[in-house]
Enzyme design. Structure first.
Site, PDB file in Angstrom:
ATOM      1  N   SER A 299      28.263  -9.657  47.544  1.00 18.94           N
ATOM      2  CA  SER A 299      26.735  -9.489  47.649  1.00 18.94           C
ATOM      3  C   SER A 299      26.180  -7.947  47.285  1.00 18.94           C
ATOM      4  O   SER A 299      25.300  -7.822  46.697  1.00 18.94           O
ATOM      5  CB  SER A 299      26.038  -9.871  49.017  1.00 18.94           C
ATOM      6  OG  SER A 299      26.811  -9.320  49.872  1.00 18.94           O
TER       7      SER A 299
ATOM      8  N   LYS B 223      18.640 -18.495  47.746  1.00 18.69           N
ATOM      9  CA  LYS B 223      18.804 -17.184  46.634  1.00 18.69           C
ATOM     10  C   LYS B 223      18.372 -17.933  45.527  1.00 18.69           C
ATOM     11  O   LYS B 223      17.366 -18.217  45.122  1.00 18.69           O
ATOM     12  CB  LYS B 223      20.323 -16.662  46.691  1.00 18.69           C
ATOM     13  CG  LYS B 223      20.574 -16.015  48.299  1.00 18.69           C
ATOM     14  CD  LYS B 223      21.627 -15.104  48.453  1.00 18.69           C
ATOM     15  CE  LYS B 223      22.188 -14.968  49.642  1.00 18.69           C
ATOM     16  NZ  LYS B 223      21.252 -14.080  50.437  1.00 18.69           N
TER      17      LYS B 223
ATOM     18  N   HIS C  82      26.038 -16.314  46.135  1.00 16.22           N
ATOM     19  CA  HIS C  82      25.326 -15.525  45.017  1.00 16.22           C
ATOM     20  C   HIS C  82      25.851 -16.330  43.640  1.00 16.22           C
ATOM     21  O   HIS C  82      25.659 -15.523  42.581  1.00 16.22           O
ATOM     22  CB  HIS C  82      25.736 -14.024  44.934  1.00 16.22           C
ATOM     23  CG  HIS C  82      25.082 -13.323  46.420  1.00 16.22           C
ATOM     24  ND1 HIS C  82      23.978 -12.999  46.452  1.00 16.22           N
ATOM     25  CD2 HIS C  82      25.637 -13.231  47.571  1.00 16.22           C
ATOM     26  CE1 HIS C  82      23.750 -12.494  47.615  1.00 16.22           C
ATOM     27  NE2 HIS C  82      24.674 -12.426  48.204  1.00 16.22           N
TER      28      HIS C  82
HETATM   29  C1  PLP Z   1      27.826 -14.191  50.831  1.00 17.96           C
HETATM   30  C2  PLP Z   1      26.670 -14.618  51.546  1.00 17.96           C
HETATM   31  N1  PLP Z   1      26.808 -15.389  52.390  1.00 17.96           N
HETATM   32  C3  PLP Z   1      25.683 -16.015  53.259  1.00 17.96           C
HETATM   33  C4  PLP Z   1      24.465 -15.314  53.199  1.00 17.96           C
HETATM   34  C5  PLP Z   1      23.487 -15.842  54.006  1.00 17.96           C
HETATM   35  O1  PLP Z   1      22.574 -16.556  53.426  1.00 17.96           O
HETATM   36  P1  PLP Z   1      21.225 -16.850  53.903  1.00 17.96           P
HETATM   37  O2  PLP Z   1      20.243 -15.612  53.604  1.00 17.96           O
HETATM   38  O3  PLP Z   1      20.733 -17.964  53.313  1.00 17.96           O
HETATM   39  O4  PLP Z   1      21.318 -16.813  55.245  1.00 17.96           O
HETATM   40  C6  PLP Z   1      24.171 -14.325  52.375  1.00 17.96           C
HETATM   41  C7  PLP Z   1      23.032 -13.420  52.323  1.00 17.96           C
HETATM   42  O5  PLP Z   1      22.669 -12.286  51.969  1.00 17.96           O
HETATM   43  C8  PLP Z   1      25.329 -13.837  51.822  1.00 17.96           C
HETATM   44  O6  PLP Z   1      25.407 -12.734  50.773  1.00 17.96           O
END
Ligand code: PLP
Length: 392
Positions: free
Chosen positions: A183, A241, A211
């Site tokens: 991310s 996202k 992502h």
């Molecule tokens: C790799 C990863 N997993 C999970 C999440 C969490 O997702 P959410 O924003 O839907 O809670 C993120 C959010 O930035 C992320 O980058």
């Protein structure tokens, strides 16, 4: 209120934070997911949101969501295990499972909650979880919640992972977990090798495609892009996202999803997503299925911008995707560069520790498929001007 605790700990810690360059405030941005946003009254091109395909304001999602709202109201009322289902949740899960080439899926309140559900359901004190050093915080929090032992391998370093797996050969329950697209770095996990190692060492393989979903592999993610969908045991992702909505999901074998439904703490002990949100996610998924070139367009555009930044001398670290970091090092440098780009009409995140390791503050551009040719010109021009102050 305990005034002694407040005065002794909270007040000085808040003051120290306020005086440091890692103090965070919520930016004064209106309409944060849109292609253009209002920042304190100024219109800026939005390169800070994860709305990678620009779907959050797409008419198909809005119409589906409005219908869901009109028909079912604002809330789901309770956890699904208590009140039962909306048919929308089951339809979304069935279509997600098919899209990800899996037997079953479970939708959770967020991507964060999805990772908590996975580890609280599948890991325990007898489990060792091997996790990439730069995995998302929700993975780490899920592992902590499960009480499993966390073993971190160096970022993308499969030789290190192999050594650690060999060291822990006597442990029976092993899980390997990785983000597929990272991310804050925009680089990609070496999934084929990771799968080989997982198989050789009898480890369960969990990937977080937060992502990559909607972007790589005709929207299905990295595992699908590499033809590894069947080799990965648990596919985690988010609807918040590229899908422009809210929520998380886990896809895998029927028995895996059964365990999650029964033991995933963040699924059991939290109110289900409201129907209007489920309807938007379903519309987004169907949109991606019938417009599978969106991710490829985003990749082409990202390469063009990255090549330009590199030609100016900026270090985009290991990025090969729509997430493009620009290395700054010190927090102050990142904040200064962010302010200069704002003056050029570009909204870019300045990411600082603890979100990234100490000394590795950076700008983070997240590109989106709805950028126009003029937008790309604005980005090129903004960074060309930034270069003058960045490399004086
Ligand atoms: C790799 C990863 N997993 C999970 C999440 C969490 O997702 P959410 O924003 O839907 O809670 C993120 C959010 O930035 C992320 O980058």
């Amino acid at each position: 209120m305990s005034t002694s605790f407040f005065g002794k700990y909270i007040v000085p810690e808040a003051a120290a934070l306020r005086n440091s360059d890692s103090y965070r405030t919520i930016p004064p941005v209106d309409d944060g997911a849109a292609r253009e946003v209002l920042y304190s009254g100024t219109r800026l091109l939005n390169l800070a949101s994860n709305n990678y395909l620009g779907l959050s304001s797409h008419p198909e999602l809005i119409e589906a969501s409005a219908k869901g709202l009109a028909r079912h109201g604002c809330s789901s009322g309770a956890s699904r295990l208590i009140t039962g289902n909306f048919a929308l949740a089951e339809t979304l899960e069935a279509e997600l499972a098919t899209f990800k080439y899996q037997e079953a899926a479970l939708v959770t309140g967020s991507g964060y909650a999805a990772n908590l559900a996975v580890f609280s359901a599948l890991a325990d004190r007898r489990t060792v979880v091997f996790s990439d050093h730069l995995n998302h915080a929700s993975i780490i929090d899920g592992i902590l919640l499960s009480r499993a032992r966390l073993v971190r391998y160096r970022h993308l370093d499969m030789a290190h992972l192999e050594r650690l797996l060999t060291r822990e050969a006597m442990v029976e329950k092993k899980i390997i977990v990785t983000d597929t697209v990272f991310s804050m770095d925009g680089d990609v996990a070496p999934l084929a090798r990771l799968v080989e190692l997982g198989k050789a060492h009898g480890a369960l393989i969990v990937v977080d495609e937060a992502h990559a979903m909607g972007v790589l592999g005709r929207g299905r993610g990295l595992a699908a892009a590499l033809g590894l969908s069947d080799d990965v045991d648990v596919h985690v992702g988010t609807l918040s996202k590229a899908l422009g909505s809210l929520g998380g999901y886990v896809a895998g074998r029927v028995e895996t999803i059964e365990l999650l439904r029964n033991r995933g703490r963040s699924f059991i002990f939290s109110t289900a997503l409201p129907p209007a949100v489920l309807a938007a996610s379903l519309a987004a998924l169907r949109h991606i299925k019938s417009n599978h070139g969106l991710g490829a367009r985003l990749m082409r555009l990202s390469k063009e911008v990255r090549d330009h930044l590199n030609s100016l001398g900026f270090d985009t670290m290991g990025s090969t995707t729509q997430i493009i970091p620009v290395a700054c090092g010190r927090n102050r440098v990142a904040l200064h560069a962010q302010a200069l780009l704002r003056a050029e009409g570009l909204l870019v995140a300045a990411v600082r520790p603890p979100t990234v390791p100490q000394g590795s503050a950076r700008l983070r551009l997240s590109l989106r498929a709805d950028l126009t040719d003029d937008d790309v010109k604005r980005i090129r021009l903004g960074f060309s001007r930034l270069r003058v102050s960045f490399f004086p």
